[in-house]
Design a protein around this motif. Structure first.
Motif, PDB file in Angstrom:
ATOM      1  N   THR A   1      18.404 -37.924 -18.731  1.00  0.00           N
ATOM      2  CA  THR A   1      19.046 -37.655 -17.433  1.00  0.00           C
ATOM      3  C   THR A   1      19.240 -36.167 -17.205  1.00  0.00           C
ATOM      4  OG1 THR A   1      20.236 -39.715 -17.797  1.00  0.00           O
ATOM      5  CG2 THR A   1      21.010 -38.343 -15.986  1.00  0.00           C
ATOM      6  N   ILE A   2      19.673 -35.458 -18.241  1.00  0.00           N
ATOM      7  CA  ILE A   2      19.966 -34.031 -18.072  1.00  0.00           C
ATOM      8  C   ILE A   2      18.680 -33.243 -17.804  1.00  0.00           C
ATOM      9  CG2 ILE A   2      19.909 -33.332 -20.525  1.00  0.00           C
ATOM     10  CD1 ILE A   2      22.539 -32.169 -17.964  1.00  0.00           C
ATOM     11  N   VAL A   3      17.579 -33.628 -18.466  1.00  0.00           N
ATOM     12  CA  VAL A   3      16.296 -32.936 -18.247  1.00  0.00           C
ATOM     13  C   VAL A   3      15.793 -33.208 -16.834  1.00  0.00           C
ATOM     14  CG1 VAL A   3      13.899 -32.698 -19.025  1.00  0.00           C
ATOM     15  CG2 VAL A   3      15.714 -32.970 -20.714  1.00  0.00           C
ATOM     16  N   ILE A   4      15.931 -34.436 -16.382  1.00  0.00           N
ATOM     17  CA  ILE A   4      15.509 -34.792 -15.009  1.00  0.00           C
ATOM     18  C   ILE A   4      16.268 -33.933 -14.001  1.00  0.00           C
ATOM     19  CG2 ILE A   4      15.565 -36.650 -13.268  1.00  0.00           C
ATOM     20  CD1 ILE A   4      15.077 -38.597 -15.741  1.00  0.00           C
ATOM     21  N   LYS A   5      17.571 -33.757 -14.215  1.00  0.00           N
ATOM     22  CA  LYS A   5      18.394 -32.947 -13.285  1.00  0.00           C
ATOM     23  C   LYS A   5      17.979 -31.469 -13.319  1.00  0.00           C
ATOM     24  CE  LYS A   5      22.401 -35.961 -12.969  1.00  0.00           C
ATOM     25  NZ  LYS A   5      23.820 -36.172 -13.194  1.00  0.00           N
ATOM     26  N   LEU A   6      17.660 -30.972 -14.511  1.00  0.00           N
ATOM     27  CA  LEU A   6      17.213 -29.575 -14.636  1.00  0.00           C
ATOM     28  C   LEU A   6      15.906 -29.351 -13.868  1.00  0.00           C
ATOM     29  CD1 LEU A   6      17.992 -29.104 -18.439  1.00  0.00           C
ATOM     30  CD2 LEU A   6      18.900 -27.625 -16.632  1.00  0.00           C
ATOM     31  N   VAL A   7      14.993 -30.295 -14.029  1.00  0.00           N
ATOM     32  CA  VAL A   7      13.688 -30.187 -13.344  1.00  0.00           C
ATOM     33  C   VAL A   7      13.886 -30.237 -11.822  1.00  0.00           C
ATOM     34  CG1 VAL A   7      11.451 -31.335 -13.000  1.00  0.00           C
ATOM     35  CG2 VAL A   7      12.369 -31.082 -15.322  1.00  0.00           C
ATOM     36  N   GLU A   8      14.763 -31.149 -11.380  1.00  0.00           N
ATOM     37  CA  GLU A   8      15.056 -31.264  -9.936  1.00  0.00           C
ATOM     38  C   GLU A   8      15.609 -29.951  -9.376  1.00  0.00           C
ATOM     39  OE1 GLU A   8      17.653 -34.634  -9.709  1.00  0.00           O
ATOM     40  OE2 GLU A   8      15.984 -36.089  -9.708  1.00  0.00           O
ATOM     41  N   LYS A   9      16.395 -29.242 -10.194  1.00  0.00           N
ATOM     42  CA  LYS A   9      16.973 -27.967  -9.756  1.00  0.00           C
ATOM     43  C   LYS A   9      15.997 -26.789  -9.869  1.00  0.00           C
ATOM     44  CE  LYS A   9      21.143 -26.508  -9.978  1.00  0.00           C
ATOM     45  NZ  LYS A   9      22.443 -25.965 -10.385  1.00  0.00           N
ATOM     46  N   GLY A  10      14.813 -27.072 -10.424  1.00  0.00           N
ATOM     47  CA  GLY A  10      13.801 -26.023 -10.556  1.00  0.00           C
ATOM     48  C   GLY A  10      14.070 -25.049 -11.695  1.00  0.00           C
TER      49      GLY A  10
END
Length: 446
Positions: A78-87
């Protein structure tokens, strides 16, 4: 001050933290599991902030750069997905550390054989007196060693997960030992995604760099036919010969490298045995020739190399039965090489966490060489369905001790007992090392 967040407080994470701190980053380490005490001590002594058993979003999503441990799956975290979404860039330790060293790097990847090839390459270069270190997926963290700044050369074992996290990194010499289906659960169960991941090792190489590869490997040949790399190609093969490359001809290994004296050596005088190891030796020798190491030094090193723990490691001979630890065989292809190198009737210990295995390719070897199968895993259905009618004896056990005791009962003088699981180890063991060590202990207690 740029903020560097590190996900995972193991060897690569702590090594990256040390280097990041040295290079002036504001460093924070976050591990969803527990951090080992020795690593905690290093972080505390270096004044690096950390947390364990959680990922605190407000301390992570404010990063300028994130280094992710290769064990964390980017599509499920989940945390990696959020980081990627934030660029926010999420990279590997290799990508982070490489710009901070002027050292020459040799990158080695492949589904099987990469550890042996890495260790052998390191052995060849070190024996020749080069100032060389070992790193990547093996040994001490690459970033940690870059922080210490002691070496002119690095031999790096690179997994597909580490290669997924590179953007600009390029090895001067790259090796792809082979490619066979593995870790497909991390690649949407698409073999082509996994192949593409392996070939990231050459994506930034230039005309001044080299790619050494197995010319007998179907997946590699197919990729090279349909894609371009700028690197100079150096093939190796058991069946073909080359003007430029490495091959076996009438029990002699020959290696021809640009502007270098040809290297030849009788395969029988090498320490490593088996066809797959001839390939590992050809790849490592190609590196040694590119690095201008003398033929006499290469021959001596190939004849005294000790091999890799948990990879076709001869443990003991008891009542003329040879016990072999191949716990590092965590996929079908690795086990294929192991069974192929057996010359006596074999009691095979197999099983663990199935990674989408297709056991069909082992069928002819099992018919020819295996007298009994001992299944050591939580779920052995696929193995039993595949081989239940092929061998006379098929037994399920739950502990390594029981597996080894049963193997002793089933084996006779002149047989081999082979632990080659073809599966990951996480159902009953911490990792493949733990599984191999338990096997060795159990054999020693017979």
């Amino acid at each position: 001050m740029k903020r560097l967040v590190i996900l995972g407080g193991g060897e690569s994470g702590v090594g990256t933290a040390i280097l990041g701190k040295k290079k002036g980053y504001d460093v924070f380490v976050s591990d969803y599991g527990k951090i080992k005490e020795n690593y905690k001590e290093v972080l505390i002594n270096n004044g690096i902030a950390w947390e364990e058993e959680k990922h605190t979003e407000e301390l992570i999503l404010n990063a300028d750069l994130v280094m992710k441990s290769p064990g964390i799956p980017e599509k499920k975290s989940t945390i990696v997905i959020k980081l990627v979404e934030k660029g926010i860039p999420v990279i590997s330790e290799i990508e982070f550390a490489a710009p901070f060293t002027k050292a020459l790097t040799i990158g080695i990847t492949g589904s099987n054989g990469k550890t042996t090839t890495t260790m052998l390459t390191y052995h060849l270069l070190k024996s020749a007196g080069l100032n060389v270190a070992l790193g990547g997926n093996i040994g001490k963290s690459f970033a940690w060693q870059v922080a210490d700044d002691k070496y002119d050369n690095y031999v790096l074992e690179l997994s597909s997960f580490q290669l997924d996290g590179i953007l600009d990194y390029k090895p001067h010499i790259a090796i792809i030992t082979n490619i066979s289906p593995d870790h497909l659960d991390r690649y949407d169960y698409k073999y082509e995604n996994y192949i593409a991941s392996k070939f990231r090792i050459t994506m930034n190489q230039t005309e001044d760099d080299y790619l050494i590869y197995d010319a007998d490997d179907e997946a590699i040949s197919e990729w090279l036919k349909n894609n371009k790399t700028k690197a100079q190609l150096i093939p190796f093969s058991l069946t073909k010969t080359f003007e430029l490359g490495a091959f076996i001809k009438e029990k002699t290994m020959e290696v021809n490298i640009i502007n270098e004296e040809e290297f030849t050596m009788e395969t029988e005088t090498m320490a490593l045995e088996g066809k797959h190891n001839m390939k590992n030796a050809m790849a490592a020798t190609s590196v040694a020739k590119l690095m201008k190491i003398r033929n006499a030094t290469i021959r001596e090193s190939l004849s005294n190399f000790q091999g890799v723990e948990h990879r076709l490691e001869k443990v003991l001979k008891i009542q003329n039965v040879q016990y072999i630890n191949d716990s590092k065989a965590t996929n079908v292809n690795a086990t294929f090489f192991a069974l192929d190198s057996m010359n006596t009737p074999t009691v095979w210990i197999v099983g663990g966490v199935d990674k989408g295995n297709d056991y069909n390719e082992l069928m002819s070897l099992v018919r020819e060489k295996v007298k009994a199968i001992i299944c050591l895993g939580v779920d052995n259905k696929k193995i039993i369905d595949m081989f239940g009618n092929v061998v006379d004896i098929m037994i399920e056990v739950n502990t390594m001790e029981d597996a080894v005791k049963m193997a002793q009962r089933l084996s006779e003088k002149g047989d081999t007992v082979l632990l080659s699981p073809a599966c990951a180890s996480f159902d009953l063991f911490e990792n493949y090392e733990d599984r191999g060590n338990q096997f060795k202990q159990a054999v020693k207690h017979l």
